[in-house]
Enzyme design. Structure first.
Site, PDB file in Angstrom:
ATOM      1  N   THR A   1      -5.296   0.334  -0.198  1.00 32.79           N
ATOM      2  CA  THR A   1      -4.399   1.399  -0.614  1.00 32.79           C
ATOM      3  C   THR A   1      -5.081   3.134   0.164  1.00 32.79           C
ATOM      4  OG1 THR A   1      -3.412   0.507  -2.214  1.00 32.79           O
ATOM      5  CG2 THR A   1      -2.713   2.935  -2.435  1.00 32.79           C
TER       6      THR A   1
ATOM      7  N   THR B   1      -0.238   0.657   1.417  1.00 34.08           N
ATOM      8  CA  THR B   1      -1.299  -0.175   0.876  1.00 34.08           C
ATOM      9  C   THR B   1      -1.112  -1.159   1.376  1.00 34.08           C
ATOM     10  OG1 THR B   1      -2.492  -0.850  -0.886  1.00 34.08           O
ATOM     11  CG2 THR B   1       0.340  -1.032  -1.054  1.00 34.08           C
TER      12      THR B   1
ATOM     13  N   ASN C   1      -2.620  -3.149  -0.876  1.00 32.47           N
ATOM     14  CA  ASN C   1      -3.280  -3.550  -1.981  1.00 32.47           C
ATOM     15  C   ASN C   1      -4.791  -3.726  -2.570  1.00 32.47           C
ATOM     16  OD1 ASN C   1      -2.703  -4.290  -4.918  1.00 32.47           O
ATOM     17  ND2 ASN C   1      -2.812  -6.747  -5.104  1.00 32.47           N
TER      18      ASN C   1
ATOM     19  N   ASP D   1       0.232  -7.790  -7.860  1.00 36.65           N
ATOM     20  CA  ASP D   1       1.293  -6.535  -8.460  1.00 36.65           C
ATOM     21  C   ASP D   1       1.997  -6.598  -9.386  1.00 36.65           C
ATOM     22  OD1 ASP D   1      -1.230  -4.626  -7.822  1.00 36.65           O
ATOM     23  OD2 ASP D   1       0.394  -3.516  -6.361  1.00 36.65           O
TER      24      ASP D   1
ATOM     25  N   SER E   1       4.233  -0.659  -9.092  1.00 37.74           N
ATOM     26  CA  SER E   1       3.053  -0.057  -8.591  1.00 37.74           C
ATOM     27  C   SER E   1       2.486   1.172  -9.203  1.00 37.74           C
ATOM     28  CB  SER E   1       3.775   0.288  -6.592  1.00 37.74           C
ATOM     29  OG  SER E   1       2.867   0.979  -6.360  1.00 37.74           O
TER      30      SER E   1
ATOM     31  N   GLY F   1      -5.547   1.457  -6.767  1.00 37.11           N
ATOM     32  CA  GLY F   1      -4.635   0.343  -8.227  1.00 37.11           C
ATOM     33  C   GLY F   1      -4.389   1.270  -9.290  1.00 37.11           C
TER      34      GLY F   1
HETATM   35  O1  DON Z   1       0.925  -0.611  -5.611  1.00 37.73           O
HETATM   36  C1  DON Z   1      -0.291  -0.210  -6.311  1.00 37.73           C
HETATM   37  O2  DON Z   1      -0.123   0.145  -7.508  1.00 37.73           O
HETATM   38  C2  DON Z   1      -1.254  -1.330  -5.682  1.00 37.73           C
HETATM   39  N1  DON Z   1      -1.313  -2.536  -4.737  1.00 37.73           N
HETATM   40  C3  DON Z   1      -2.434  -0.003  -5.261  1.00 37.73           C
HETATM   41  C4  DON Z   1      -3.449  -0.295  -4.557  1.00 37.73           C
HETATM   42  C5  DON Z   1      -4.918   0.731  -4.269  1.00 37.73           C
HETATM   43  O3  DON Z   1      -4.293   1.292  -4.699  1.00 37.73           O
HETATM   44  C6  DON Z   1      -5.486  -0.722  -3.942  1.00 37.73           C
HETATM   45  N2  DON Z   1      -7.186   0.408  -3.760  1.00 37.73           N
HETATM   46  N3  DON Z   1      -8.127   0.261  -4.807  1.00 37.73           N
END
Ligand code: DON
Length: 562
Positions: free
Chosen positions: A372, A390, A392, A414, A443, A465
């Protein structure tokens, strides 16, 4: 016992004083600012603004540029969320989150005994949701853009076709992924043409340039139909994926009413479901209203203890109540009711940590009706755009669409693939976030804009994440309660708790050694997070109207403007 002592040593070696300044300003400009994860993408955005484009024009150009120069998260094969505040105060939010393909089903990552098939939702063709980015950009431009579409896609085409120099961090990441790129790609992608990449090597992405050219010339149809769609569907067939022509045709991004909350002098404008980020952020900031964070001080024992306990409760709600509102009745109003939110702290003890097993999701009163990357932009007219986008995890599913040169997301991870089974970020969920055809996976992305006394004040967001929400929360408090500069608020060490697992991820410098020890004695299980928590991009409007950019030192992030 030995294990405990070893852990304590490890812990003491990781926590310490933060050496980065919390008050030094980042780049300060008079009129316009773009902060992204890559200097070349920031420059693309700033150049669009110099040419007279508005913040949305710059956002579209940056999204495509990041898909080239920052392929671990920048994308056209993924999705994202965008929050907009125009200079007249009007607001909007765009959801271009991926959707589950029509052939997806609740148990698609389980074997016949109900056991989770590890990795299937995370790497390879079956992990990909239907990409939303290109439709999102087309819609964003149609509603708010001012420069011609072609001009916004062109800089990315040039970067891909003419090549660009890899940063040291990007070269390292490509090398780390080499094995997976080989394993998950039936057709060899450009990224493995060399055995080893070095800083300064030029990366050419010819196929991606061709795909971007189709998008430039045909808009939505350049991606969801014709050659690109043929290549994507062929890639699915080659690798056992399930995205079909119909899925691509049916994809639509959605304009949503942003979630807003007024807290003290500030109005928070953020992303509603299917992101959990906005709800969780508003809950956290609402709880913070009643506690003297400023008096306790940044980094203090009391502040850290309170924040961890608030996070524990908020993430318990996230796990139970949040999912795609088109498929699950999210009790949004009830979750945002301030009496309900505050009731969640009734068992909070100042002296000890609560056991996460003793905390479950609250039962909000029924509502009356039912890797992301983040970038922040403010244009010379005062329009602001906050975007988190992102694939992901880093490089998504690790799958390139052969001939089209772009990476596919692994966003299916997710979803809650089995009730209570943690995803890659350790997040658990159940019915609200179960897989269903066409559904959007929950998300944590939290693109946010803050007003202060009715005026634009901050544009902020992060990657990370599950840690996105607590990263944005801490940055906002660092500025509003502790008086850090934008850059300082982003520099500051972070910690993170998410109910389950019951531990506190702790960055270097997030709490001092003594505070860490005292938190430990209260029962908080601190775990060092050496790779860093989140990577944020923020813009703060200073009292004299100038703009301060905060670029995260954890990456190659850069602010650009004028
Ligand atoms: O939408 C979400 O919450 C995750 N797919 C975000 C992923 C993310 O931030 C990856 N970075 N570390």
């Amino acid at each position: 016992m030995l294990k405990k002592i070893a852990f304590l040593f490890l812990f003491l070696s990781v926590v310490g004083c933060n050496s980065r300044s919390l008050t030094d300003r980042g780049l300060v400009t008079e009129k316009a600012m773009v902060v992204t994860a890559h200097p070349l993408a920031s420059e693309v955005g700033a150049e669009i603004l110099r040419r007279g484009g508005n913040a949305m024009d710059a956002a579209v150009a940056v999204q495509f540029a990041l898909a080239v120069v920052y392929p671990d998260a920048g994308n056209i094969g993924g999705g994202g969320f965008l929050v907009l505040r125009q200079q007249d105060g009007s607001i909007d939010a765009l959801d271009y989150r991926e959707r589950a393909p029509a052939a997806a089903h609740r148990d698609m990552y389980l074997d016949k005994n109900g056991k989770v098939l590890e990795n299937l939702s995370f790497k390879g063709h079956l992990a990909a949701g239907v990409p939303g980015t290109v439709d999102g950009m087309v819609q964003a431009h149609a509603k708010y853009g001012s420069l011609p579409w072609q001009e916004l896609v062109q800089p990315a085409i040039e970067l891909a076709a003419n090549g660009f120099a890899l940063t040291q961090k990007e070269a390292k990441k490509l090398n780390q992924q080499r094995k997976d790129f080989i394993k998950y790609n039936p057709v060899k992608p450009t990224f493995i043409l060399r055995d080893k990449w070095h800083e300064g090597d030029t990366l050419y992405l010819k196929h991606l340039a061709q795909t971007l050219t189709r998008i430039r010339d045909k808009g939505r149809a350049g991606f969801y139909e014709g050659t690109t769609a043929d290549m994507l569907v062929a890639e699915m067939k080659r690798g056992g994926g399930i995205i079909s022509y119909e899925d691509l045709k049916a994809y639509q991004s959605v304009w949503r009413a942003p979630l807003t909350a007024t807290l003290r002098d500030y109005k928070v404008i953020t992303m509603p479901p299917p992101s959990s980020g906005g709800v969780a952020l508003v809950q956290l900031l609402t709880l913070a209203e009643d506690y003297p964070l400023k008096i306790w001080g940044w980094n203090s024992l009391q502040a850290a203890h309170f924040m961890i306990e608030a996070e524990r409760r908020v993430y318990a709600d996230r796990a139970k109540h949040l999912g795609d509102p088109a498929y699950y009745k999210v009790p949004l109003q009830a979750l945002l009711d301030s009496a309900y939110i505050k009731s969640r702290m009734k068992d909070f003890s100042e002296s000890e940590a609560t056991d996460s097993d003793a905390v479950s999701a609250g039962i909000p009163a029924p509502a009356e009706s039912p890797n992301t990357t983040h970038y922040s932009i403010v244009d010379p007219q005062g329009n602001a755009v906050s975007v988190t986008t992102t694939l992901n995890s880093s490089f998504g599913a690790k799958v390139f669409v052969a001939g089209a040169g772009f990476l596919l997301n692994n966003e299916m991870n997710d979803f809650s693939i089995k009730p209570g089974y943690p995803n890659t970020y350790g997040l658990v969920g159940g019915e609200a976030n179960a897989i269903a055809p066409g559904k959007r996976m929950l998300s944590s992305m939290t693109p946010t804009i803050l007003e202060k006394e009715g005026e634009l004040y901050m544009v902020v967001g992060s990657m990370g994440g599950s840690t996105i929400i607590t990263t944005v929360y801490q940055i906002i408090l660092n500025v509003t309660a502790h008086g850090h500069s934008m850059q300082g608020a982003i520099n500051a060490g972070r910690f993170h708790h998410q109910w389950k697992p019951d531990w506190v991820l702790t960055e270097w410098g997030a709490v001092g050694g003594v505070t860490g020890l005292r938190l430990w004695l209260k029962g908080h299980k601190l775990v060092p997070k050496t790779g860093g928590i989140g990577r944020a991009a923020g813009i703060l409007v200073l009292p004299d109207g100038k703009l301060e950019g905060g670029a995260d030192p954890r990456g190659d992030d850069a602010a650009a403007g004028f």
